[in-house]
Design an enzyme around this catalytic site. Structure first.
Site, PDB file in Angstrom:
ATOM      1  N   SER A  15     -34.654 -24.216  -0.169  1.00  0.00           N
ATOM      2  CA  SER A  15     -35.881 -23.203  -0.613  1.00  0.00           C
ATOM      3  C   SER A  15     -36.794 -23.803  -1.694  1.00  0.00           C
ATOM      4  CB  SER A  15     -35.274 -21.895  -0.976  1.00  0.00           C
ATOM      5  OG  SER A  15     -34.563 -22.091  -2.447  1.00  0.00           O
ATOM      6  N   CYS A  16     -37.787 -23.329  -1.942  1.00  0.00           N
ATOM      7  CA  CYS A  16     -38.378 -24.016  -2.941  1.00  0.00           C
ATOM      8  C   CYS A  16     -37.931 -24.077  -4.501  1.00  0.00           C
ATOM      9  CB  CYS A  16     -39.780 -22.888  -3.136  1.00  0.00           C
ATOM     10  SG  CYS A  16     -40.539 -22.990  -4.630  1.00  0.00           S
ATOM     11  N   PRO A  17     -37.993 -25.027  -5.131  1.00  0.00           N
ATOM     12  CA  PRO A  17     -38.751 -25.984  -5.142  1.00  0.00           C
ATOM     13  C   PRO A  17     -37.994 -27.233  -4.849  1.00  0.00           C
ATOM     14  CG  PRO A  17     -37.934 -25.725  -7.438  1.00  0.00           C
ATOM     15  CD  PRO A  17     -37.219 -24.774  -6.363  1.00  0.00           C
ATOM     16  N   MET A  18     -36.804 -27.179  -4.067  1.00  0.00           N
ATOM     17  CA  MET A  18     -36.039 -28.183  -3.590  1.00  0.00           C
ATOM     18  C   MET A  18     -36.857 -29.239  -2.641  1.00  0.00           C
ATOM     19  SD  MET A  18     -33.959 -27.728  -5.812  1.00  0.00           S
ATOM     20  CE  MET A  18     -33.026 -28.901  -5.727  1.00  0.00           C
TER      21      MET A  18
END
Lengths: 190, 131
Positions: A15-18
Site C-alpha cells: 500500500s501507499c507509500p511503499m
C-alpha cells in the site's frame, strides 16, 4: 507485447507509500537513461507514480494494466541530455517534419528512444532502433534515403546523427525539440 | 523538484503515526529533505517500546483488520523506511524533560532539539505540516 526494461520493481500487494519508496530505491541504483517497470496493485499508484516522476524529475512513460496489476514505466533522467548541447549541424524543426508527413512525402523517420518509450507513442510509420543498438543495425537503413532522426528531446538523436554521418550516411537530419514537444499524430504499439 | 518539508508530530495514536510517516516517506522518496519534530504525545512515535504498540482510537478497533487486509506496513517498518530515506527525527527536549525521558528511551538515530532549533529548520521549508 512484452516491453523490454532494465529492471522490474515488484510492489504488488503493497500500500501507499511503499510503491513510491520501492521505486525511488530502484531508480537510485539505475544508470541515467535506463528504464524501470513498477508492478503495483495499489490503485493510487497510478496518480502517485506520475506525481513522483514530476517532483523527482524522472520521465513517466506510461502504464499498462495486466489484470489486477498496474505496470508503470519510468525512465531515469540524464543530466547530460537535459543540457542539450547539440553539435550535429543539420536539423529540422518539429513543424517542418509534420508538414512533410502531411504532404505524404515518402520519408524515413528513425526513432532512437528505448523500446518502451516508442511503445507508448511514436510518429506513425517511424522505425524503432534504440541508440545503443544503432551501430549494429545500420543495415536496416538505406544510405541514400533522407533520414529524420528523433528522440525525446533532440539529444540522443544528435548522437545518432553523428554516428550515421561517420558511417557514410549523407542525408540525415536531427529533429530538434523531439517527441517531448511533438503535436502531430501519434501511434502506439498496442 | 527539490524542496524541504517540516512536520510537527504532536499526537501519539496509531492513526497519527501513519499520517506522519506516510507523508514523510512519500516526500523523502520524492527527493525532498524531510524533518519531523516529535513533541508531547508525538514522542510515542519514536519511543523504543511505545511505537511498536500505538493505541487505536476507542470504537475504531475494527479498522485494525483493514490495515492487515490492505497489507499496510507496521509502524516499526514505516519508521525504518523513513530513517532509511534520510528523514531527520527530532525529539523535543522540553517534553522529554517534563516526561522524564532520556535520549536512550528512543529509537537510534534521533536528535534532541529545542523549539528554536525546529523553527530554524522549518524557516526555509516549502511545506510545514502539523499532525
Amino acid at each position: 507485447m512484452a516491453i523490454e526494461v532494465d529492471q522490474i520493481v515488484d510492489a504488488k500487494g503493497l500500500s501507499c507509500p511503499m510503491p513510491i519508496v520501492r521505486t525511488k530505491k530502484a531508480v537510485s541504483a539505475l544508470q541515467p537513461g535506463q528504464v524501470v517497470e513498477v508492478q503495483a496493485t495499489d490503485k493510487g499508484s497510478l496518480a502517485d507514480i506520475q506525481a513522483w516522476a514530476k517532483s523527482s524529475g524522472h520521465h513517466y512513460l506510461g502504464t499498462k494494466q495486466d489484470g489486477e496489476v498496474l505496470k508503470h514505466y519510468l525512465r531515469k533522467a540524464s543530466e547530460a541530455e537535459e543540457k542539450k548541447e547539440l553539435t550535429y549541424p543539420h536539423v529540422i524543426q518539429n513543424d517542418e517534419l509534420l508538414k512533410k508527413l502531411e504532404t505524404n512525402e515518402k520519408i524515413t523517420i528513425l526513432d532512437v528512444r528505448e523500446p518502451v518509450e516508442y511503445h507508448f507513442g511514436h510518429i506513425p510509420g517511424s522505425l524503432s532502433i534504440p541508440l545503443g543498438e544503432l551501430e549494429n543495425r545500420l543495415d536496416e537503413l538505406n544510405r541514400d534515403h533522407e533520414i529524420f532522426v528523433v528522440c525525446r528531446s533532440g539529444s540522443r538523436s544528435d548522437l545518432a546523427c553523428k554516428l550515421l554521418e561517420e558511417n557514410g550516411f549523407k542525408h540525415v537530419k536531427n529533429v530538434v525539440q523531439g517527441m517531448i514537444e511533438w503535436n502531430g499524430p501519434l501511434e502506439t504499439a498496442e | 523538484m527539490s524542496g524541504k518539508v517540516a512536520i510537527i508530530a504532536s499526537n501519539g495514536g496509531l492513526f497519527d503515526a501513519y499520517k506522519v510517516f506516510n507523508i514523510a516517506a512519500a516526500a523523502a522518496a520524492s527527493e525532498k529533505e524531510v524533518g519531523i519534530f516529535f513533541t508531547f504525545e508525538g514522542l510515542n512515535l519514536i519511543h523504543k517500546e511505545a511505537h511498536k504498540a500505538l493505541p487505536i482510537p476507542e470504537g475504531r478497533e475494527h479498522i485494525k483488520e483493514g490495515f492487515e487486509k490492505q497489507n499496510v506496513p507496521g509502524i516499526p517498518e514505516m519508521l525504518e523506511t523513513a530513517k532509511d530515506l534520510g528523514v531527520k527525527l527530532f525529539a523535543c527536549q522540553m517534553t522529554m524533560d517534563v516526561m522524564g525521558l532520556e535520549k536512550d528511551d528512543f529509537v537510534d538515530g534521533i536528535e534532541v532539539a529545542g523549539a528554536a532549533a525546529f523553527v530554524e529548520y522549518a524557516s526555509d521549508a516549502n511545506l510545514t505540516l502539523t499532525f
